[in-house]
Design a protein around this motif. Structure first.
Motif, PDB file in Angstrom:
ATOM      1  N   LEU A  32      73.034 -35.937 -12.378  1.00 19.55           N
ATOM      2  CA  LEU A  32      71.622 -36.340 -12.363  1.00 19.55           C
ATOM      3  C   LEU A  32      70.456 -35.142 -12.275  1.00 19.55           C
ATOM      4  N   ALA A  33      70.243 -34.005 -10.937  1.00 11.34           N
ATOM      5  CA  ALA A  33      70.058 -34.035 -10.150  1.00 11.34           C
ATOM      6  C   ALA A  33      69.669 -32.445 -10.923  1.00 11.34           C
ATOM      7  N   SER A  34      71.298 -31.795 -11.372  1.00 11.70           N
ATOM      8  CA  SER A  34      71.083 -30.530 -11.721  1.00 11.70           C
ATOM      9  C   SER A  34      70.503 -30.468 -13.194  1.00 11.70           C
ATOM     10  N   TYR A  35      70.512 -31.908 -14.065  1.00 10.14           N
ATOM     11  CA  TYR A  35      70.408 -31.954 -15.488  1.00 10.14           C
ATOM     12  C   TYR A  35      68.416 -31.937 -15.299  1.00 10.14           C
ATOM     13  N   ALA A  36      67.746 -32.676 -14.329  1.00  3.73           N
ATOM     14  CA  ALA A  36      66.607 -32.634 -13.827  1.00  3.73           C
ATOM     15  C   ALA A  36      66.447 -30.530 -13.873  1.00  3.73           C
ATOM     16  N   MET A  37      66.967 -30.761 -12.329  1.00  2.00           N
ATOM     17  CA  MET A  37      66.579 -28.612 -12.503  1.00  2.00           C
ATOM     18  C   MET A  37      66.767 -27.981 -13.542  1.00  2.00           C
ATOM     19  N   THR A  38      67.733 -27.649 -14.369  1.00  2.00           N
ATOM     20  CA  THR A  38      67.975 -27.070 -15.715  1.00  2.00           C
ATOM     21  C   THR A  38      66.624 -27.644 -16.669  1.00  2.00           C
ATOM     22  N   VAL A  39      65.876 -29.001 -16.638  1.00  2.00           N
ATOM     23  CA  VAL A  39      65.253 -29.226 -17.320  1.00  2.00           C
ATOM     24  C   VAL A  39      63.931 -29.065 -16.904  1.00  2.00           C
ATOM     25  N   CYS A  40      63.357 -28.695 -15.293  1.00  2.00           N
ATOM     26  CA  CYS A  40      62.230 -28.453 -15.461  1.00  2.00           C
ATOM     27  C   CYS A  40      62.019 -26.977 -15.732  1.00  2.00           C
ATOM     28  N   LEU A  81      55.776 -28.415 -12.651  1.00  5.88           N
ATOM     29  CA  LEU A  81      57.106 -28.367 -12.925  1.00  5.88           C
ATOM     30  C   LEU A  81      58.091 -27.950 -12.399  1.00  5.88           C
ATOM     31  N   LEU A  82      57.623 -26.625 -11.661  1.00  6.31           N
ATOM     32  CA  LEU A  82      58.836 -25.882 -10.655  1.00  6.31           C
ATOM     33  C   LEU A  82      58.842 -26.286  -9.000  1.00  6.31           C
ATOM     34  N   VAL A  83      57.857 -26.936  -8.751  1.00  9.42           N
ATOM     35  CA  VAL A  83      57.876 -27.786  -8.205  1.00  9.42           C
ATOM     36  C   VAL A  83      58.963 -29.179  -7.836  1.00  9.42           C
ATOM     37  N   LEU A  84      58.939 -29.744  -8.847  1.00  9.72           N
ATOM     38  CA  LEU A  84      59.924 -30.779  -9.270  1.00  9.72           C
ATOM     39  C   LEU A  84      61.542 -30.159  -9.463  1.00  9.72           C
ATOM     40  N   GLY A  85      61.570 -28.684 -10.225  1.00 10.20           N
ATOM     41  CA  GLY A  85      62.689 -28.211 -10.139  1.00 10.20           C
ATOM     42  C   GLY A  85      63.454 -28.522  -8.936  1.00 10.20           C
ATOM     43  N   SER A  86      62.333 -27.617  -7.824  1.00 14.76           N
ATOM     44  CA  SER A  86      63.201 -26.822  -6.648  1.00 14.76           C
ATOM     45  C   SER A  86      63.456 -28.303  -5.872  1.00 14.76           C
ATOM     46  N   LEU A  87      62.794 -29.271  -6.096  1.00 12.83           N
ATOM     47  CA  LEU A  87      63.362 -30.539  -6.071  1.00 12.83           C
ATOM     48  C   LEU A  87      64.461 -31.124  -6.268  1.00 12.83           C
ATOM     49  N   ALA A  88      65.000 -30.929  -7.554  1.00 14.31           N
ATOM     50  CA  ALA A  88      65.643 -31.609  -7.821  1.00 14.31           C
ATOM     51  C   ALA A  88      66.825 -30.145  -7.763  1.00 14.31           C
ATOM     52  N   LEU A 105      66.980 -28.416  -4.730  1.00 15.04           N
ATOM     53  CA  LEU A 105      67.876 -29.095  -3.267  1.00 15.04           C
ATOM     54  C   LEU A 105      68.875 -30.364  -2.961  1.00 15.04           C
ATOM     55  N   ALA A 106      68.229 -31.131  -4.408  1.00 15.10           N
ATOM     56  CA  ALA A 106      69.310 -32.285  -4.192  1.00 15.10           C
ATOM     57  C   ALA A 106      70.880 -31.768  -4.451  1.00 15.10           C
ATOM     58  N   GLU A 107      70.875 -31.636  -5.141  1.00 13.25           N
ATOM     59  CA  GLU A 107      72.198 -30.550  -6.233  1.00 13.25           C
ATOM     60  C   GLU A 107      72.419 -30.093  -4.791  1.00 13.25           C
ATOM     61  N   VAL A 108      71.857 -29.104  -4.491  1.00 15.91           N
ATOM     62  CA  VAL A 108      73.071 -28.799  -3.473  1.00 15.91           C
ATOM     63  C   VAL A 108      73.317 -29.373  -2.808  1.00 15.91           C
ATOM     64  N   ALA A 109      72.107 -30.780  -2.181  1.00 17.99           N
ATOM     65  CA  ALA A 109      73.035 -31.648  -0.883  1.00 17.99           C
ATOM     66  C   ALA A 109      74.281 -32.157  -1.400  1.00 17.99           C
ATOM     67  N   ASN A 129      72.449 -21.302  -7.428  1.00 16.50           N
ATOM     68  CA  ASN A 129      74.053 -21.048  -7.090  1.00 16.50           C
ATOM     69  C   ASN A 129      73.438 -20.129  -5.964  1.00 16.50           C
ATOM     70  N   VAL A 130      72.638 -19.320  -5.000  1.00 16.52           N
ATOM     71  CA  VAL A 130      72.262 -18.817  -4.213  1.00 16.52           C
ATOM     72  C   VAL A 130      72.451 -19.492  -3.068  1.00 16.52           C
ATOM     73  N   VAL A 131      70.997 -20.582  -3.597  1.00 11.71           N
ATOM     74  CA  VAL A 131      70.947 -21.465  -2.294  1.00 11.71           C
ATOM     75  C   VAL A 131      72.577 -22.531  -1.933  1.00 11.71           C
ATOM     76  N   THR A 132      72.996 -22.670  -3.074  1.00 18.87           N
ATOM     77  CA  THR A 132      74.374 -23.640  -2.293  1.00 18.87           C
ATOM     78  C   THR A 132      75.340 -22.711  -1.675  1.00 18.87           C
ATOM     79  N   LEU A 133      74.950 -21.351  -2.534  1.00 21.42           N
ATOM     80  CA  LEU A 133      75.912 -20.389  -1.590  1.00 21.42           C
ATOM     81  C   LEU A 133      75.633 -19.740   0.379  1.00 21.42           C
ATOM     82  N   VAL A 134      74.303 -20.030   0.525  1.00 27.42           N
ATOM     83  CA  VAL A 134      73.911 -19.654   1.798  1.00 27.42           C
ATOM     84  C   VAL A 134      74.255 -21.328   2.591  1.00 27.42           C
ATOM     85  N   GLY A 135      73.374 -22.310   1.680  1.00 24.74           N
ATOM     86  CA  GLY A 135      74.128 -23.648   2.367  1.00 24.74           C
ATOM     87  C   GLY A 135      75.137 -23.765   2.543  1.00 24.74           C
ATOM     88  N   MET A 136      76.522 -23.893   2.465  1.00 29.71           N
ATOM     89  CA  MET A 136      77.458 -23.710   2.160  1.00 29.71           C
ATOM     90  C   MET A 136      78.484 -23.154   3.303  1.00 29.71           C
TER      91      MET A 136
END
Length: 603
Positions: free
Chosen positions: A107-115, A35-42, A44-48, A176-183
């Motif tokens: 969709l990615a945010s939903y998947a991340m939150t659920v996972c 679940l953590l791997v799936l959430g992490s992929l979601a 990264l997709a959400e940040v992209a 949010n921190v990953v998003t901050l770094v990416g931006m």
């Protein structure tokens, strides 16, 4: 003054605390790695998708809005067409692109939150089970010193707070921190000058955050401590309501409760004020950063170093990238409280049971009931032994009354038989086996104990009796045990018979009824060794007669220890053992020993 002198933990110190919590629960976290791997992929997709979101707007501004302005200002007014696509098609494409990016981000945010939420809830549900099981394994010595309400708060409130903060604060904050770094990376690539302007603000935020979170973390610990005291007082008073009413203690207990309640309120308000102050200061810093970028970016657009669309992307990124900063401020209080709660949980889990199976321990064989204590010493506190070189031998099937003044070591002696305690020195043996060489469960399953206070649980009568053994018990065995205890008739007279649910601690039954159900619970074990620890104390004469008969049936043919202050109750024993100052003063036939005690003034 004490609060001012007390050093508060800082955010830097809170991070190792969170690391300690994660290390302690890492085996549960590993179980959720999928679940953590799936959430992490979601994630990264959400940040992209967040990074892509402002670009359709930037394209429209640069290629349509600016172009339209140029056309209006041209002297000829000649139309200039965009190569390849018409204006309407370009607008449609940008709008559809923006909609697709937003939909994919959602969709990615939903998947991340659920996972992440599912993983976090599963981990902490297991943590709660582990904590409860660990508390049950901890020795009587630990529970004698601990406050029940505080332990309940750790099992319920602290795990709940850790669970809530993990799902609603820590996991979103990671995103949010990953998003901050990416931006920040994209901003620095697009225009290093404006990227530097944004970075200038971050040290100010870090300084403010560290200072305030130091105080928030400290206040959170104090608040959890106060809440533990509230729970302890409430548990003690609500569990002793007869005493509270009988001695008119309500007013005095209310004063104590009010003091702890006010302390919790003050700490809670302080934590809220500090968190709110951190959020508002962060808002000001975000406003400063936005104003600086707008000013510097405007000049760079005028100088031709930046397009209007790129400036729009900058401002959009800035607004979005500063959200994690706001979230850090908003979630700091929750995370600090979660860290305090998590450390309280780990503190209990790090407690080692005083009694554990030795590496060489083996399951006990079926006991016959020969009991021997050899030169047994035991102290509850260093330098103050309760038992002092006690020696005692009891034959299988013998009924022994243990008498003596309060504090002489009677209950301590019989606690050794169930391995509720182990001797500091000497040996406790059954059938020639040192109990420390046998597993705890196999020893305790062969010793039945009936206490003065018969504790029943808020379960059915059937379930309360069946608690006497770990294996599955048939209805026939339960009924046979109830008949042995003389409880079958009154049980059948209850509204639902054996399925009647008793009140907490058996409050809906009389003292005699509770005691006979406790005897049935002991009888269903069919243990070869029985301990009756003041089992008749507090019963009226008629009820006592009924219970005596039940105890006689329970102990027939079994090695029995009768701990009592009532010398008359000791007369039907095969032997009386007089214990005083932690050693056997005298033992022998009941009339002989009781006669000596009477002449010594112990009658």
């Amino acid at each position: 003054m004490a609060e001012k002198k007390r050093r508060q933990p800082s955010l830097r110190e809170a991070v190792p605390g969170l690391g300690r919590i994660l290390r302690r629960f890492s085996h549960h976290v590993r179980d959720q790695r999928r679940l953590l791997v799936l959430g992490s992929l979601a994630l990264l997709a959400e940040v992209a998708m967040r990074l892509l979101e402002p670009w359709p707007l930037a394209y429209v501004i640069d290629h349509l809005v600016v172009q339209a302005g140029a056309e209006l200002g041209s002297a000829t007014g000649a139309a200039q067409e965009q190569p390849g696509l018409g204006t309407a098609a370009l607008l449609t494409l940008c709008a559809v692109g923006l909609l697709a990016v937003v939909a994919l981000r959602a969709l990615a945010s939903y998947a991340m939150t659920v996972c992440f939420a599912l993983a976090g809830n599963r981990v902490l549900t297991r943590v709660r089970s582990e904590l409860y099981a660990h508390l049950n394994r901890l020795s009587v010595a630990f529970h004698d010193k601990a406050r029940t309400g505080d332990l309940v708060t750790r099992v319920t409130g602290d795990v709940g707070r850790l669970q809530e903060a993990t799902v609603t604060a820590l996991l979103p904050l990671v995103g949010n921190v990953v998003t901050l770094v990416g931006m920040l990376v994209v901003i620095a690539v697009l225009d290093p000058v404006l990227g530097l302007v944004v970075l200038v603000v971050l040290p100010f935020f870090a300084v403010i955050n560290v200072r305030l979170t130091r105080r928030i973390a400290g206040v959170s610990r104090e608040q959890r401590s106060a809440e533990g005291a509230i729970a302890s007082l409430a548990t003690e008073s609500l569990g002793s309501m007869r005493v509270v009413h009988s001695y008119s203690l309500a007013g005095r207990l209310q004063e104590r409760f009010g003091g702890s309640n006010e302390r919790s309120l003050r700490d809670g308000v302080r934590a809220k004020k500090l968190s709110a102050g951190l959020e508002r200061k962060t808002d000001v810093l975000v406003g400063v950063a936005t104003a600086l970028v707008l000013w510097a970016g405007g000049w760079r657009v005028l100088s031709g170093d930046l397009t209007p669309g790129e400036l729009t992307v900058f401002l959009t990124y800035l607004k979005t990238a500063m959200k994690p900063m706001r979230d850090v401020a908003k979630y700091t209080g929750r995370i600090a409280k979660a860290a305090a709660s998590g450390e309280r949980i780990v503190d209990v889990l790090d407690q080692r049971p005083d009694l554990v199976d030795a590496s060489w321990a083996r399951p006990a064989p079926r006991f016959r009931g020969w009991v021997e204590l050899r030169d047994v010493w035991l102290a509850y506190s260093p330098g103050h032994p309760t038992l002092r070189g006690l020696d005692l031998r009891v034959r299988a099937g013998e009924r022994v009354a243990v008498v003596g003044p309060s504090g002489s070591g009677k209950s301590t002696l019989v606690a050794l038989l169930s391995r509720l305690r182990d001797p500091d020195q000497g040996q406790v043996m059954i059938d020639g086996h040192d109990l420390r060489d046998l597993t705890l469960e196999s020893v305790r399953s062969q010793v039945s104990v009936v206490l003065q206070e018969s504790v029943l649980f808020a379960l059915s009568v059937r379930e309360n009796i069946a608690l006497g053994v770990s294996r599955d018990v048939t209805d026939e065995e339960i009924e046979e045990a109830a008949r042995t205890a003389g409880a079958h008739d009154f049980i059948m007279a209850l509204p639902d018979g054996y399925d009647t649910v008793v009140g907490e601690r058996g409050a809906t039954l009389s003292g005699g009824q509770r005691q006979r159900i406790a005897i049935a619970r002991a009888a269903v074990r069919r243990a070869p060794v029985v301990v009756l620890d003041e089992a008749l104390t507090g019963l009226d004469p008629q009820t006592e007669g009924e219970v005596v008969g039940a105890l006689r049936r329970l102990t027939e043919g079994r090695t029995t220890f009768v701990v009592t202050h009532d010398l008359e109750a000791a007369r039907d024993a095969d032997r009386v053992v007089w214990i005083e100052e932690g050693t056997v003063r005298l033992q022998g036939a009941p009339d002989e020993v009781l006669g000596v005690m009477a002449r010594a003034g112990h009658a």
